[in-house]
Design a protein around this motif. Structure first.
Motif, PDB file in Angstrom:
ATOM      1  N   GLY A 268      59.215  29.804  70.382  1.00 38.73           N
ATOM      2  CA  GLY A 268      58.975  31.199  70.058  1.00 38.73           C
ATOM      3  C   GLY A 268      58.110  31.310  68.813  1.00 38.73           C
ATOM      4  N   LEU A 269      57.609  32.507  68.553  1.00 40.37           N
ATOM      5  CA  LEU A 269      56.696  32.687  67.422  1.00 40.37           C
ATOM      6  C   LEU A 269      56.887  34.092  66.850  1.00 40.37           C
TER       7      LEU A 269
ATOM      8  N   ARG B  89      48.380  32.281  66.752  1.00 39.92           N
ATOM      9  CA  ARG B  89      47.911  31.682  65.499  1.00 39.92           C
ATOM     10  C   ARG B  89      48.920  30.618  65.058  1.00 39.92           C
ATOM     11  N   ILE B  90      48.690  29.411  65.568  1.00 38.88           N
ATOM     12  CA  ILE B  90      49.603  28.296  65.326  1.00 38.88           C
ATOM     13  C   ILE B  90      49.092  27.529  64.117  1.00 38.88           C
ATOM     14  N   SER B  91      49.968  27.409  63.120  1.00 40.13           N
ATOM     15  CA  SER B  91      49.494  26.968  61.803  1.00 40.13           C
ATOM     16  C   SER B  91      48.967  25.547  61.763  1.00 40.13           C
TER      17      SER B  91
ATOM     18  N   SER C 138      53.678  38.523  64.230  1.00 38.40           N
ATOM     19  CA  SER C 138      52.423  38.652  63.470  1.00 38.40           C
ATOM     20  C   SER C 138      51.403  37.589  63.888  1.00 38.40           C
ATOM     21  N   MET C 139      51.867  36.556  64.577  1.00 41.33           N
ATOM     22  CA  MET C 139      50.963  35.462  64.958  1.00 41.33           C
ATOM     23  C   MET C 139      50.507  35.565  66.414  1.00 41.33           C
TER      24      MET C 139
ATOM     25  N   ARG D  69      60.489  38.221  66.311  1.00 44.44           N
ATOM     26  CA  ARG D  69      59.891  37.078  66.993  1.00 44.44           C
ATOM     27  C   ARG D  69      59.865  37.301  68.495  1.00 44.44           C
TER      28      ARG D  69
ATOM     29  N   ILE E  34      55.331  33.839  76.546  1.00 45.73           N
ATOM     30  CA  ILE E  34      54.567  33.191  75.482  1.00 45.73           C
ATOM     31  C   ILE E  34      54.065  31.836  75.990  1.00 45.73           C
TER      32      ILE E  34
ATOM     33  N   LEU F  59      56.376  41.279  60.629  1.00 47.24           N
ATOM     34  CA  LEU F  59      56.778  40.027  59.986  1.00 47.24           C
ATOM     35  C   LEU F  59      58.269  39.736  60.147  1.00 47.24           C
TER      36      LEU F  59
END
Lengths: 128, 329
Positions: free
Chosen positions: A34-35, A108-110, A38-39, A77, A29, A74
């Motif tokens: 970590g993420l 997709r980092i908020s 879904s992103m 991770r 990544i 969802l």
């Protein structure tokens, strides 16, 4: 920020005993944490050819997900310290020798206005 | 002048070596302790691949490491994945639930302060306050460049902090809001990536003059024929920030923690772009009594030409802090 490391160097190999069912590479990544899956989104090219998303399985800590439905996951991770394996369904595998892998990853980092893009390109050898 | 400012480090600083498997949690804590950075700030989503489902054994190991090296947990860097789903943003309830999850984990990890990331909706911040207060955890809103205290987004949080008047609500300034000189590691990287030398010089000069209209620079660079790397550098420049350190004074009662951002320690006394010799006296004179928690962010700008040595960079910053805090006397 970790572009240069997102393809694990030397990780390209054919998979499947005897007659290969395809090939695989390990990826990391491109972020400092970590993420949730879904992103995460990505695309893959080998020797200049786009690899169809529906032929790729995304595998992380032993869990398999069809790459084209990662956006729906969802409850899992991709950890900062973990490699995820992209397993490509490609009967016969890749011919022995050097191949150029181009891997692009969008996260997709908020807190960012647009997805963060990482881009890596590596030439790796498949054993004969 | 006596003070009670403490030294620490955010594990964010060591991301390059941890990513590459050259450092692990224990070696990172051990290195920090060796130069007196005894307060450890953690990014659980970086350290624990099984986040948020930490086992009791992992938590015991975390405390065992602190006991072994004489360090203490300080802050917990949280994130809020508002865009977790592609089709909609998190609702208020989901946002509060996400912060509650972090409050529970912070309580387990012994980190009394949570770094509340700047994109957290103000209403989520306010609604999470009662639970934080109940658990004895402080929610410290990160003030991160290019945001400033007088910006509308930040003003909404300040209004909540003043109105609610909860001991759980306060601030966490990131020292990246005090970038006085454009970081040369950033401009040098742009040059290696194909930026135009004349335009890079211009960007640096404009930044170092601290104009109030930095946001117009990207357009100006486009009009001067900038290539994509030049444009990206101009945008980066507009994302940095310099305000006088005295800007912190009115907020001093609400400062729970400080992230001591830096890009390049030139030697043991000097950070290239952030004047800690101007910042630390303001903190001392106004009674700041939390941590200065190192946040090294130079790795991404030099990794293409040299091995990153984050530990050495953080060590140098602490050598500078020892002097500026008068610990050497």
């Amino acid at each position: 920020m970790f572009d240069r490391y997102i393809i694990v160097d030397g990780s390209l190999r054919n998979v499947g005993d005897g007659n290969p069912t395809g090939y695989a590479i390990d990826t990391r990544i491109g972020y400092y944490r970590g993420l949730g899956l879904s992103m995460v989104d990505f695309d893959l090219e080998v020797d200049g050819e786009a690899v169809p998303k529906e032929s790729i399985t995304f595998q992380v800590h032993g869990h398999d997900y069809p790459a084209d439905s990662l956006g729906d996951v969802l409850d899992d991770r991709w950890g900062f310290n973990e490699a995820a394996t992209l397993i490509v369904d490609h009967p016969g595998g890749l011919p022995a020798g050097e191949h150029e892998v181009h891997y692009r990853q969008w996260l997709r980092i908020s807190y960012l206005p647009t997805p963060s893009q990482n881009d890596d390109r590596k030439v790796m050898s498949v054993a004969g | 002048m006596s003070h009670n400012i403490k030294r620490g480090v955010s594990l964010y600083s060591y991301q390059e070596e941890v990513f590459l498997g050259k450092l692990d949690l224990e070696s990172a804590i051990a290195a920090s302790a060796s130069f007196g950075a005894n307060g450890i700030e953690i990014i659980p989503e970086q350290t624990f691949d099984n986040f948020p489902n930490l086992t009791d054994e992992q938590v015991e190991q975390w405390f065992a490491l602190h006991a072994k090296y004489g360090t203490v947990p300080t802050a917990y860097d949280m994130f809020i994945d508002l865009k977790r789903r592609a089709d909609r943003l998190m609702t208020l309830e989901e946002g509060v639930e996400s912060v509650h999850r972090d409050i529970d984990l912070a309580a387990r990890l012994g980190t009394k302060v949570i770094r509340v990331i700047i994109n957290t909706p103000p209403e989520v911040y306010e609604h999470a306050a009662p639970y934080a207060e109940e658990k004895g955890i402080k929610l410290a809103l990160e003030i991160h460049a290019p945001m400033r205290y007088d910006h509308r987004w930040v003003q909404q949080f300040l209004e909540i902090i003043h109105r609610v008047n909860s001991p759980a609500l306060g601030l966490l300034p990131d020292m990246g809001t005090f970038v006085k000189i454009f970081p040369r590691v950033v401009s040098d990287r742009a040059l290696r990536d194909g930026a135009t030398p004349k335009l890079v010089d211009h960007i640096i000069k404009v930044y170092n003059d601290h104009p109030t209209d930095m946001h117009t620079l990207t357009r100006e660079i486009a009009w001067r024929g900038g290539n994509p790397v030049d444009m990206a550098l101009a945008t980066t420049a507009a994302g940095y920030n310099w305000v006088e350190p005295s800007t912190l004074i009115p907020h001093m009662p609400y400062l729970f923690h400080i992230q001591a951002k830096f890009y390049e320690m030139v030697d043991d006394t000097h950070e290239y772009s952030i004047p800690y010799d101007e910042i630390i006296p303001v903190l001392i004179d106004n009674g700041y009594d939390g941590y200065l928690s190192s946040e090294y962010e130079g790795n991404r700008h030099i990794q293409d030409v040299e091995p990153v040595d984050s530990v050495e960079q953080v060590r140098r910053q602490h050598a500078m802090f020892v002097t500026l805090l008068g610990e050497a006397d």
